[in-house]
Design a protein around this motif. Structure first.
Motif, PDB file in Angstrom:
ATOM      1  N   ALA A 137     -21.827  18.639  59.634  1.00  0.00           N
ATOM      2  CA  ALA A 137     -22.446  19.828  60.220  1.00  0.00           C
ATOM      3  C   ALA A 137     -21.318  20.799  60.552  1.00  0.00           C
ATOM      4  O   ALA A 137     -20.150  20.397  60.631  1.00  0.00           O
ATOM      5  CB  ALA A 137     -23.238  19.472  61.473  1.00  0.00           C
ATOM      6  N   GLU A 141     -20.646  23.972  65.718  1.00  0.00           N
ATOM      7  CA  GLU A 141     -21.900  23.566  66.352  1.00  0.00           C
ATOM      8  C   GLU A 141     -21.827  22.160  66.926  1.00  0.00           C
ATOM      9  O   GLU A 141     -22.827  21.638  67.425  1.00  0.00           O
ATOM     10  CB  GLU A 141     -23.042  23.639  65.328  1.00  0.00           C
ATOM     11  CG  GLU A 141     -23.291  25.041  64.788  1.00  0.00           C
ATOM     12  CD  GLU A 141     -24.368  25.068  63.722  1.00  0.00           C
ATOM     13  OE1 GLU A 141     -25.014  24.012  63.506  1.00  0.00           O
ATOM     14  OE2 GLU A 141     -24.557  26.128  63.098  1.00  0.00           O
ATOM     15  N   ASP A 223     -18.919  22.229  55.206  1.00  0.00           N
ATOM     16  CA  ASP A 223     -19.222  20.851  55.596  1.00  0.00           C
ATOM     17  C   ASP A 223     -19.865  20.146  54.412  1.00  0.00           C
ATOM     18  O   ASP A 223     -20.193  20.770  53.391  1.00  0.00           O
ATOM     19  CB  ASP A 223     -20.098  20.790  56.848  1.00  0.00           C
ATOM     20  CG  ASP A 223     -21.451  21.462  56.656  1.00  0.00           C
ATOM     21  OD1 ASP A 223     -22.323  20.864  56.014  1.00  0.00           O
ATOM     22  OD2 ASP A 223     -21.639  22.594  57.169  1.00  0.00           O
ATOM     23  N   ARG A 225     -22.747  18.863  53.868  1.00  0.00           N
ATOM     24  CA  ARG A 225     -24.163  19.082  53.542  1.00  0.00           C
ATOM     25  C   ARG A 225     -24.356  19.898  52.268  1.00  0.00           C
ATOM     26  O   ARG A 225     -25.301  19.652  51.502  1.00  0.00           O
ATOM     27  CB  ARG A 225     -24.861  19.805  54.699  1.00  0.00           C
ATOM     28  CG  ARG A 225     -24.955  19.010  55.993  1.00  0.00           C
ATOM     29  CD  ARG A 225     -25.613  19.851  57.080  1.00  0.00           C
ATOM     30  NE  ARG A 225     -24.894  21.129  57.244  1.00  0.00           N
ATOM     31  CZ  ARG A 225     -25.331  22.133  58.012  1.00  0.00           C
ATOM     32  NH1 ARG A 225     -26.471  22.014  58.657  1.00  0.00           N
ATOM     33  NH2 ARG A 225     -24.621  23.243  58.119  1.00  0.00           N
ATOM     34  N   THR A 246     -18.767  15.892  64.566  1.00  0.00           N
ATOM     35  CA  THR A 246     -20.131  15.820  64.044  1.00  0.00           C
ATOM     36  C   THR A 246     -20.904  14.764  64.820  1.00  0.00           C
ATOM     37  O   THR A 246     -20.570  13.579  64.738  1.00  0.00           O
ATOM     38  CB  THR A 246     -20.142  15.455  62.546  1.00  0.00           C
ATOM     39  OG1 THR A 246     -19.380  16.412  61.811  1.00  0.00           O
ATOM     40  CG2 THR A 246     -21.575  15.453  62.013  1.00  0.00           C
ATOM     41  N   ALA A 250     -26.457  14.245  63.514  1.00  0.00           N
ATOM     42  CA  ALA A 250     -26.203  15.041  62.317  1.00  0.00           C
ATOM     43  C   ALA A 250     -25.757  14.167  61.153  1.00  0.00           C
ATOM     44  O   ALA A 250     -26.085  14.449  59.991  1.00  0.00           O
ATOM     45  CB  ALA A 250     -25.151  16.109  62.612  1.00  0.00           C
ATOM     46  N   HIS A 253     -28.811  12.654  59.614  1.00  0.00           N
ATOM     47  CA  HIS A 253     -29.486  13.634  58.756  1.00  0.00           C
ATOM     48  C   HIS A 253     -28.718  13.818  57.455  1.00  0.00           C
ATOM     49  O   HIS A 253     -29.331  13.909  56.374  1.00  0.00           O
ATOM     50  CB  HIS A 253     -29.616  14.971  59.485  1.00  0.00           C
ATOM     51  CG  HIS A 253     -30.180  16.060  58.618  1.00  0.00           C
ATOM     52  ND1 HIS A 253     -31.475  16.047  58.141  1.00  0.00           N
ATOM     53  CD2 HIS A 253     -29.598  17.195  58.108  1.00  0.00           C
ATOM     54  CE1 HIS A 253     -31.690  17.122  57.390  1.00  0.00           C
ATOM     55  NE2 HIS A 253     -30.562  17.821  57.342  1.00  0.00           N
ATOM     56  N   LEU A 254     -27.389  13.854  57.546  1.00  0.00           N
ATOM     57  CA  LEU A 254     -26.569  14.012  56.344  1.00  0.00           C
ATOM     58  C   LEU A 254     -26.879  12.916  55.332  1.00  0.00           C
ATOM     59  O   LEU A 254     -26.966  13.189  54.123  1.00  0.00           O
ATOM     60  CB  LEU A 254     -25.089  13.984  56.716  1.00  0.00           C
ATOM     61  CG  LEU A 254     -24.098  14.028  55.560  1.00  0.00           C
ATOM     62  CD1 LEU A 254     -24.207  15.350  54.817  1.00  0.00           C
ATOM     63  CD2 LEU A 254     -22.663  13.811  56.063  1.00  0.00           C
TER      64      LEU A 254
END
Length: 290
Positions: A137, A141, A223, A225, A246, A250, A253-254
């Motif tokens: 990510a 963030e 990143d 993603r 990260t 996240a 999700h990755l």
């Protein structure tokens, strides 16, 4: 501080070599026997160099590991005439693997996870991909996004101040220790001291402030993603439950963005899996490769 992994490393033969790539010379180290049936090309993280992955290598006897210094770091000089951006690093890695170890398994740690993912998504041939502490990510963030924003100003100041002042700021030992303290999660005082001494020794072995700033901008502008859906190879993600770069949510999700990925979560560690829990990382790697 004695290296807690020194005895295991001493059992593994290592040789330094060089290869000409993109108009420059890349220094790299070969751990293990050239006749090994499995070879991993391991790419280190931002501000690091090949020594950072030694603890993981120490737990992978029988596997040949080839570990280069990224251009502009360690013993590899910057690439003259090239911007040190993601396109350059990805092309450098593609050429490195094709020249030194065609079709080797590719491993990337932290910033190296971005470089490795970009290269594989762009066509680098590899049977499997391993990402340790993957940047899953945007760094701005993450749980410590404020500190990352401060880092943006820090590296910008280092690039814009008069050169002697900027270089001194970027290599400042107190600031390096602050970074090390922020990343270390272990409560073992001996291991914590080892981590700090590793950062003291290797974290400032960048060529100059210009390449450092270019690499930093690259690291926070990309990143994994963006590349995950285009990576068909079986992929192993080794993530830390306390990673401040990260968050583990996240990373979970990755893992869903890859066509074929598995996620291994290591508890009680942050962005320094390679220093604090290399045995667990190596165990996951062995199982994945088997």
């Amino acid at each position: 501080m004695p290296n807690p992994y020194a005895a295991q490393l001493a059992e593994i033969p290592v040789v330094r070599r060089e290869v000409a790539l993109l108009g420059g010379t890349t220094a790299y180290w070969v751990y293990g026997d050239d006749t090994a049936t499995t070879t991993i090309v391991a790419v280190h993280g931002f501000r690091g160099e090949h020594h950072g992955l030694d603890p993981v290598v120490a737990h992978l006897p029988g596997i040949r590991v080839i570990s280069p210094d990224l251009p502009g770091f360690g013993e590899t000089a910057p690439l003259v005439g090239h911007a040190h951006d993601l396109d350059t690093y990805a092309e450098w890695l593609r050429q490195f693997v094709e020249s030194v170890a065609p079709d080797a398994v590719v491993l990337g740690h932290s910033f190296g996870s971005i470089v490795a993912s970009a290269a594989v998504a762009g066509g680098l041939s590899t049977p499997k991909l391993i990402l340790v502490n993957p940047i899953g990510a945007p760094a701005l963030e993450g749980p410590r996004g404020i500190l990352t924003r401060l880092a943006v100003f820090y590296y910008l100041a280092g690039a814009k101040l008069p050169r002697p002042v900027g270089e001194g700021l970027l290599r400042n030992g107190i600031i390096v220790r602050v970074m090390s303290n922020a990343m270390a999660k272990t409560r073992d005082p001996a291991l914590r001291r080892f981590v700090h001494e590793q950062h003291d020794e290797y974290f400032s072995r960048f060529a100059d402030r210009d390449v450092l700033h270019e690499a930093f901008v690259t690291s926070v502008s990309h990143d994994v993603r963006a590349f995950a859906p285009r990576i068909a190879q079986p992929t192993l993600l080794i993530a830390a439950e306390k990673d401040d770069i990260t968050p583990i949510e996240a990373e979970r999700h990755l893992a869903t963005l890859f066509p074929n990925a598995e996620l291994v979560e290591i508890p009680e560690v942050g962005h320094l899996i390679h220093y604090e829990t290399p045995r667990a990382a190596a165990s996951a790697i062995r199982e994945f490769l088997a």
